[in-house]
Design a protein around this motif. Structure first.
Motif, short mmCIF file in Angstrom:
data_model
loop_
_atom_site.label_atom_id
_atom_site.label_comp_id
_atom_site.label_asym_id
_atom_site.label_seq_id
_atom_site.Cartn_x
_atom_site.Cartn_y
_atom_site.Cartn_z
N ALA A 95 0.83 -1.20 0.00
CA ALA A 95 0.00 0.00 0.00
C ALA A 95 0.86 1.26 0.00
O ALA A 95 0.58 2.23 -0.72
N VAL A 96 1.94 1.24 0.78
CA VAL A 96 2.87 2.38 0.80
C VAL A 96 3.54 2.53 -0.57
O VAL A 96 3.71 3.66 -1.07
N ASP A 97 3.92 1.40 -1.17
CA ASP A 97 4.55 1.44 -2.49
C ASP A 97 3.62 2.07 -3.53
O ASP A 97 4.06 2.89 -4.34
N LEU A 98 2.33 1.71 -3.49
CA LEU A 98 1.38 2.29 -4.43
C LEU A 98 1.15 3.77 -4.18
O LEU A 98 0.97 4.56 -5.12
N MET A 99 1.16 4.17 -2.91
CA MET A 99 0.99 5.60 -2.59
C MET A 99 2.16 6.42 -3.12
O MET A 99 1.96 7.50 -3.69
N VAL A 100 3.38 5.91 -2.95
CA VAL A 100 4.56 6.62 -3.45
C VAL A 100 4.52 6.70 -4.97
O VAL A 100 4.82 7.74 -5.57
N GLN A 101 4.12 5.60 -5.61
CA GLN A 101 4.02 5.58 -7.07
C GLN A 101 2.97 6.56 -7.56
O GLN A 101 3.15 7.21 -8.60
N THR A 102 1.88 6.72 -6.80
CA THR A 102 0.81 7.64 -7.19
C THR A 102 1.22 9.09 -7.00
O THR A 102 0.98 9.95 -7.86
N VAL A 103 1.88 9.38 -5.88
CA VAL A 103 2.22 10.77 -5.55
C VAL A 103 3.37 11.28 -6.41
O VAL A 103 3.34 12.38 -6.96
N SER A 104 4.43 10.49 -6.53
CA SER A 104 5.61 10.93 -7.27
C SER A 104 6.18 9.77 -8.07
O SER A 104 7.00 8.99 -7.57
N LYS A 105 5.73 9.65 -9.30
CA LYS A 105 6.15 8.54 -10.14
C LYS A 105 7.63 8.65 -10.53
O LYS A 105 8.33 7.64 -10.63
#
Length: 401
Positions: free
Chosen positions: A339-349
């Motif tokens: 979930a953290v990985d997806l949040m980071v990918q969403t916020v700053s690709k």
């Protein structure tokens, strides 16, 4: 699946060995759980049907997804081409979604059982659990195969990830990344945590007493009330009968002037109506202290039966809550990094891509998520002694009783 031309030489390494060991343990543990359901009839209850559904999905993760993914560590890249990537990702996400939806189904079931126990008891059935399990597969397959896999097949892109797989189309647009992140991890994560917290607070607010205790107490009171009413009615009936006996005594006197018993007088004088006369020997003084005996009623047996049922319901409730707790903890431990990985990918690709070039964080978190399929069966065995005992019998080649 089609192979790429110029297949690289395999290079055996410790990482590939570890992946194979995790895969083998996942298959073994989930197969033992399913074998336990097959051999032990007592495990085939309503709640465990949800567990069986998750175990099937986890077994397929260990049997198909993990070995194929581990080949990227053996060859250093993905070797099955673009079409193989599409079907692999569709199947991988379908199986993981079934497992996640299974946890949500268990949480929702426990929530209804905690807040609406009567409705839950009336409506729960094996058929209902089976329909819910089937719906988890239908929804997961519809989303990942009919939406995203078809999209990748119709409009393929050939952008590679660090692991060698081709990126799915949804990962190239921020809006679809957010949507997939919510559907796949963030939404289920928040829902499971919210339901579990509400269940925990509810159980804590009523203490260790099971919810069914209050309901059983009310039923016991309802069953005792008619007994007391009958007792009062019987006492009034005896009192009125004793008053009538004084008048009847003057009628049934033999020539010697002795009073016969009411029962004998009735048998000697059949012409006297006897419909409203109680069968009480008025010559016996104990009849004047008559009290209806509770031993002759069925209420005590019914009360004892309900008490034992309440104890059984309490044990089942505690077992279900323990099972839910361990499943939720396993889910949080393995899906939180994803979930953290997806949040980071969403916020700053951009930063996400740079970070993965330095160290394959996404690949590490993905395998942590895979490990949920290994931890789940261990949680089942820890939560339910019968599962643990059945698995041990299977390993010892002993038949379950």
């Amino acid at each position: 699946m089609t192979r790429q031309s110029g297949l690289p030489e395999p290079k055996f390494n410790i990482t590939f060995l570890v992946m194979l060991i995790i895969s083998g343990l996942t298959v073994l543990t989930n197969a033992l759980i399913l074998a336990g359901f097959y051999f032990q009839r007592k495990l085939r209850n309503y709640t465990n049907y949800y567990i069986m559904n998750i175990a099937i999905a986890d077994l397929l993760v260990g049997l198909i997804i993990m070995p194929l993914r581990s080949l990227t560590f053996l060859y250093g890249t993905w070797i099955f081409g673009h079409t193989g990537t599409v079907f692999f990702l569709g199947f991988q996400n379908t199986l993981q979604s079934v497992s996640v939806f299974g946890v949500i189904a268990i949480c929702l079931d426990r929530y209804i059982a905690t807040f609406y126990p009567i409705e839950h008891f009336q409506r729960k059935s094996i058929r209902k659990a089976t329909l819910v399990n089937i719906s988890t597969w239908v929804i997961s397959f519809a989303v990942w195969f009919l939406v995203f896999s078809v999209w990748d097949l119709m409009a393929p892109n050939y952008t590679l990830t660090p692991s060698g797989l081709f990126k799915p189309n949804y990962s190239l647009r921020k809006s679809t990344v957010i949507l997939v992140s919510i559907f796949r991890a963030l939404g289920p994560f928040l829902m499971i945590c919210g339901l579990y917290i509400r269940i925990y607070l509810r159980v804590r607010s009523i203490g260790k007493r099971p919810i069914s205790t209050g309901l059983e107490t009310k039923e016991i009171c309802k069953s005792v009330a008619p007994v007391r009413q009958r007792e009062n009615a019987d006492l009034a009936y005896v009192s009125s009968a004793q008053d009538r006996d004084k008048d009847i005594d003057d009628v049934f006197k033999n020539p010697e002037g002795k009073v016969t018993s009411l029962g004998q007088a009735i048998s000697d004088k059949p012409s006297i109506p006897t419909d409203n006369v109680p069968d009480i020997d008025v010559s016996n003084d104990r009849s004047r202290n008559y009290r209806p005996s509770m031993e002759n009623t069925s209420s005590p047996r019914r009360i004892i039966g309900k008490s034992s049922k309440a104890d059984g319901a309490s044990m089942k409730s505690q077992k279900a809550m323990r099972t839910l707790t361990l499943i939720v903890l396993a889910f949080l431990a393995t899906w939180l990094p994803n979930a953290v990985d997806l949040m980071v990918q969403t916020v700053s690709k951009d930063h996400y891509d740079i970070m993965n070039e330095i160290f394959p964080v996404s690949e590490l978190f993905r395998w942590v998520t895979y490990c949920n399929s290994l931890i789940n069966p261990i949680a089942y065995a820890m939560a339910q002694p019968l599962i643990r005992q059945t698995v041990l019998r299977i390993l010892r080649c002993k038949r379950s009783h």
